[in-house]
Design a protein around this motif. Structure first.
Motif, PDB file in Angstrom:
ATOM      1  N   CYS A  20       0.834  -1.211   0.000  1.00 14.53           N
ATOM      2  CA  CYS A  20       0.000   0.000   0.000  1.00 14.53           C
ATOM      3  C   CYS A  20       0.867   1.258   0.000  1.00 14.53           C
ATOM      4  O   CYS A  20       0.547   2.246  -0.665  1.00 14.53           O
ATOM      5  CB  CYS A  20      -0.920  -0.002   1.220  1.00 14.53           C
ATOM      6  SG  CYS A  20      -2.286  -1.170   1.110  1.00 14.53           S
ATOM      7  N   ALA A  24      -0.240   1.582  -3.955  1.00 15.21           N
ATOM      8  CA  ALA A  24      -1.696   1.712  -4.067  1.00 15.21           C
ATOM      9  C   ALA A  24      -2.186   3.130  -4.343  1.00 15.21           C
ATOM     10  O   ALA A  24      -3.024   3.338  -5.223  1.00 15.21           O
ATOM     11  CB  ALA A  24      -2.362   1.161  -2.800  1.00 15.21           C
ATOM     12  N   GLY A  25      -1.694   4.108  -3.593  1.00 14.14           N
ATOM     13  CA  GLY A  25      -2.255   5.465  -3.707  1.00 14.14           C
ATOM     14  C   GLY A  25      -1.325   6.470  -4.341  1.00 14.14           C
ATOM     15  O   GLY A  25      -1.317   7.649  -3.946  1.00 14.14           O
ATOM     16  N   LEU A 141      -5.628  -1.976  -2.175  1.00 20.01           N
ATOM     17  CA  LEU A 141      -6.061  -1.551  -0.846  1.00 20.01           C
ATOM     18  C   LEU A 141      -7.182  -2.429  -0.317  1.00 20.01           C
ATOM     19  O   LEU A 141      -7.138  -2.907   0.826  1.00 20.01           O
ATOM     20  CB  LEU A 141      -6.517  -0.091  -0.883  1.00 20.01           C
ATOM     21  CG  LEU A 141      -7.101   0.458   0.428  1.00 20.01           C
ATOM     22  CD1 LEU A 141      -6.043   0.464   1.520  1.00 20.01           C
ATOM     23  CD2 LEU A 141      -7.681   1.849   0.226  1.00 20.01           C
ATOM     24  N   ASN A 144      -6.104  -5.775   0.858  1.00 24.04           N
ATOM     25  CA  ASN A 144      -5.229  -5.744   2.039  1.00 24.04           C
ATOM     26  C   ASN A 144      -5.962  -5.366   3.318  1.00 24.04           C
ATOM     27  O   ASN A 144      -5.496  -5.705   4.409  1.00 24.04           O
ATOM     28  CB  ASN A 144      -4.072  -4.767   1.809  1.00 24.04           C
ATOM     29  CG  ASN A 144      -2.933  -5.394   1.024  1.00 24.04           C
ATOM     30  OD1 ASN A 144      -2.420  -6.438   1.395  1.00 24.04           O
ATOM     31  ND2 ASN A 144      -2.548  -4.774  -0.080  1.00 24.04           N
ATOM     32  N   LEU A 145      -7.097  -4.656   3.212  1.00 27.19           N
ATOM     33  CA  LEU A 145      -7.805  -4.224   4.419  1.00 27.19           C
ATOM     34  C   LEU A 145      -8.247  -5.397   5.282  1.00 27.19           C
ATOM     35  O   LEU A 145      -8.324  -5.288   6.510  1.00 27.19           O
ATOM     36  CB  LEU A 145      -9.022  -3.369   4.039  1.00 27.19           C
ATOM     37  CG  LEU A 145      -8.729  -1.952   3.544  1.00 27.19           C
ATOM     38  CD1 LEU A 145     -10.016  -1.253   3.137  1.00 27.19           C
ATOM     39  CD2 LEU A 145      -7.993  -1.134   4.594  1.00 27.19           C
ATOM     40  N   TYR A 162      -3.514   0.903   7.224  1.00 24.74           N
ATOM     41  CA  TYR A 162      -3.475   0.629   5.790  1.00 24.74           C
ATOM     42  C   TYR A 162      -3.989   1.819   4.974  1.00 24.74           C
ATOM     43  O   TYR A 162      -3.447   2.131   3.905  1.00 24.74           O
ATOM     44  CB  TYR A 162      -4.286  -0.626   5.455  1.00 24.74           C
ATOM     45  CG  TYR A 162      -3.476  -1.898   5.555  1.00 24.74           C
ATOM     46  CD1 TYR A 162      -2.420  -2.129   4.689  1.00 24.74           C
ATOM     47  CD2 TYR A 162      -3.757  -2.865   6.514  1.00 24.74           C
ATOM     48  CE1 TYR A 162      -1.658  -3.288   4.774  1.00 24.74           C
ATOM     49  CE2 TYR A 162      -3.003  -4.016   6.614  1.00 24.74           C
ATOM     50  CZ  TYR A 162      -1.955  -4.231   5.743  1.00 24.74           C
ATOM     51  OH  TYR A 162      -1.198  -5.368   5.832  1.00 24.74           O
ATOM     52  N   ASN A 163      -5.034   2.476   5.467  1.00 25.50           N
ATOM     53  CA  ASN A 163      -5.528   3.671   4.774  1.00 25.50           C
ATOM     54  C   ASN A 163      -4.468   4.769   4.764  1.00 25.50           C
ATOM     55  O   ASN A 163      -4.303   5.479   3.770  1.00 25.50           O
ATOM     56  CB  ASN A 163      -6.808   4.178   5.447  1.00 25.50           C
ATOM     57  CG  ASN A 163      -8.049   3.447   4.966  1.00 25.50           C
ATOM     58  OD1 ASN A 163      -8.533   3.679   3.865  1.00 25.50           O
ATOM     59  ND2 ASN A 163      -8.572   2.543   5.785  1.00 25.50           N
ATOM     60  N   PHE A 166      -1.902   3.898   2.215  1.00 30.74           N
ATOM     61  CA  PHE A 166      -2.448   4.184   0.884  1.00 30.74           C
ATOM     62  C   PHE A 166      -2.206   5.651   0.519  1.00 30.74           C
ATOM     63  O   PHE A 166      -1.751   5.973  -0.577  1.00 30.74           O
ATOM     64  CB  PHE A 166      -3.940   3.862   0.874  1.00 30.74           C
ATOM     65  CG  PHE A 166      -4.641   4.142  -0.429  1.00 30.74           C
ATOM     66  CD1 PHE A 166      -4.588   3.238  -1.475  1.00 30.74           C
ATOM     67  CD2 PHE A 166      -5.367   5.311  -0.599  1.00 30.74           C
ATOM     68  CE1 PHE A 166      -5.231   3.488  -2.669  1.00 30.74           C
ATOM     69  CE2 PHE A 166      -6.016   5.579  -1.793  1.00 30.74           C
ATOM     70  CZ  PHE A 166      -5.950   4.657  -2.832  1.00 30.74           C
TER      71      PHE A 166
END
Length: 491
Positions: A20, A24-25, A141, A144-145, A162-163, A166
């Motif tokens: 992440c 991811a982001g 994401l 993975n959450l 995790y957020n 991200f």
């Protein structure tokens, strides 16, 4: 879960955070990538003869058409980032982890290869590559959450972590920018990201389950390397068993909360919640704050260029500073810890006063919702002052506000609505807020055109709109007070 299981769980957690954090982001690092694209003369032909070369040391001509094109790409990509949450969530629910991750790898790898082999002459391919990059990232994401389910009472903290990871992956584009300034080509950087897909594939089959990780975790649960000869059927049966237990607990909890003896509370439909005032104000709260964040990120390069008077060196310095501050992984868990602490505090009060536990849970979201709005207001106020050094504070407030925003969104929907409707309501609110986020391009065009590069009136409009978001926590607070005073009012 001891012995052999724990190292695997920890390895899954750490590699998931790395995934992440590193992939991811990356969309949120857009300003760093725009700086590189401009140096590579992407869309430079739109500027005509008057705009000088961007890479000079003295200044940079403001090119409205070029900035609009980059803003449009970011608008489309950020729209897909939110809107695709609903269909990608369905893919994950329906086809499970392995299939969802393979789709994510396909989209992500294709996008990085497209960017690697684009040039100024084929820059239009960015309209395809950036949305594909965000679709792959959001699937990474989502898959993975569920790892939070492996850690029991720390589940919420892991999810918010995790957020935050991200959000923090925006630093990847900063690294690409810094490498570019040291002589490493854009193509080489994105080819490296494409090669990393072999690591994603290996992790998919070695450290992730084939299906879903159930919650609560059943005894002797195994997955990935430790799955042995276990079949998908066994995993499915285990998950279904745990789901039935959860549903039975929810039914018991619902009976305890039912007003009046012997009365039955009819289950409400999904649409009754989707059309409720509570959901409508939450949508307004999320959409306004998110739109401001997207507008700021999408127009940051142009904003810094104007504030710096076209000085490329200063624009580069502040672009780097913005990227360095984007480590939301450091502040994201604080929101979850705040809500958990408040919930425990209100639960103690509820046991003393006999208040509704449902009201207690909802009350714990009020400070988080209000604090998110307050942070965003401070962020908008600082961004509206055309003083370059002040933008350091703007960047800090922006990342904290964004970290709180998505954590509060997920937590509120979990608490304020029945669990059987969470997935649909989460997908719906993200999809509708994505539609609202499309306004960032016409607003950017308004600033560049009729307002002649002066965003003052737009900033004032947004600050008034952000003040409107305080209505949401206020109404939730009033609802909590009503529940405490008259428990029979619970809906």
């Amino acid at each position: 879960m001891a012995g052999q299981g724990l190292p695997l769980h920890v390895a899954t957690l750490l590699t998931g955070l790395l995934e992440c954090l590193g992939f991811a982001g990356v969309l949120f690092g857009w300003p760093s990538l725009v700086f590189v694209f401009k140096n590579e003369d992407y869309f430079k032909e739109l500027c005509g003869q008057d705009a000088g070369p961007i890479g000079n040391a003295t200044g940079q001509a403001d090119c409205k058409a070029q900035d609009e094109r980059f803003s449009l790409i970011f608008t489309l990509a950020s729209f897909m980032n939110n809107f695709m949450t609903f269909p990608t969530g369905y893919i994950f629910d329906r086809f499970k982890t392995t299939v969802a991750r393979l789709i994510a790898i396909f989209f992500y790898t294709t996008a990085t290869l497209i960017i690697a082999f684009t040039s100024a002459g084929s820059a239009v391919l960015l309209f395809l590559a950036m949305p594909m990059l965000t679709i792959g990232g959001i699937l990474f994401l989502i898959t993975n959450l569920q790892i939070g389910n492996l850690f029991g009472q720390h589940r919420s903290t892991i999810i918010t972590l995790y957020n935050g990871a991200f959000d923090s992956s925006s630093a990847v584009f900063l690294i690409i920018k810094l490498l570019y300034e040291k002589g490493i080509s854009l193509r080489a950087s994105f080819i490296f990201l494409s090669v990393c897909s072999t690591w994603h594939v290996a992790r998919t089959f070695l450290l992730m389950p084939r299906g879903h990780i159930p919650y609560p975790l059943p005894p002797n649960y195994s997955y990935g390397l430790c799955s042995g000869n276990g079949t998908m059927k066994e995993e499915k049966e285990t998950a279904e068993h745990e789901n039935r237990e959860l549903q039975s607990k929810e039914v018991v909890s619902a009976k305890e909360e039912t007003p009046g003896k012997g009365q039955k509370q009819e289950p409400r439909s999904f649409w009754s919640y989707a059309l409720s005032r509570r959901f409508a104000w939450h949508l307004v709260w999320l959409s306004v704050i998110q739109l401001w964040h997207y507008l700021f990120i999408g127009t940051l390069n142009s904003l810094l260029t104007n504030m710096a008077g076209g000085d490329v060196a200063r624009v580069s310095t502040y672009t780097n500073a913005f990227a360095f501050t984007q480590f939301g992984v450091l502040c994201a868990p604080w929101n979850g810890l705040l809500m958990d602490r408040l919930k425990r505090k209100y639960q103690k009060e509820a046991r003393k006063t006999g208040s509704s536990t449902l009201a207690v849970a909802l009350c714990s979201t009020v400070p988080s919702l209000a604090l998110t709005s307050l942070l965003c207001l401070g962020f908008a106020l600082c961004a509206s002052v055309p003083v370059l050094p002040l933008q350091y504070l703007t960047f800090i407030l922006q990342v904290i506000s964004r970290s709180f925003l998505y954590g509060s969104n997920a937590a509120f929907l979990t608490i304020a609505f029945p669990s059987e409707h969470f997935g649909k309501l989460f997908g719906l609110v993200m999809a509708l807020s994505a539609v609202v986020s499309l306004l960032q391009f016409p607003i950017f065009t308004l600033i560049k055109g009729p307002l002649q590069n002066d965003p003052f009136y737009v900033n004032v409009m947004f600050m008034l709109a952000i003040l409107l978001t305080f209505v949401h926590p206020f109404l939730v607070y009033r609802e909590c007070r009503t529940w405490k005073e008259t428990p029979s009012a619970i809906a």
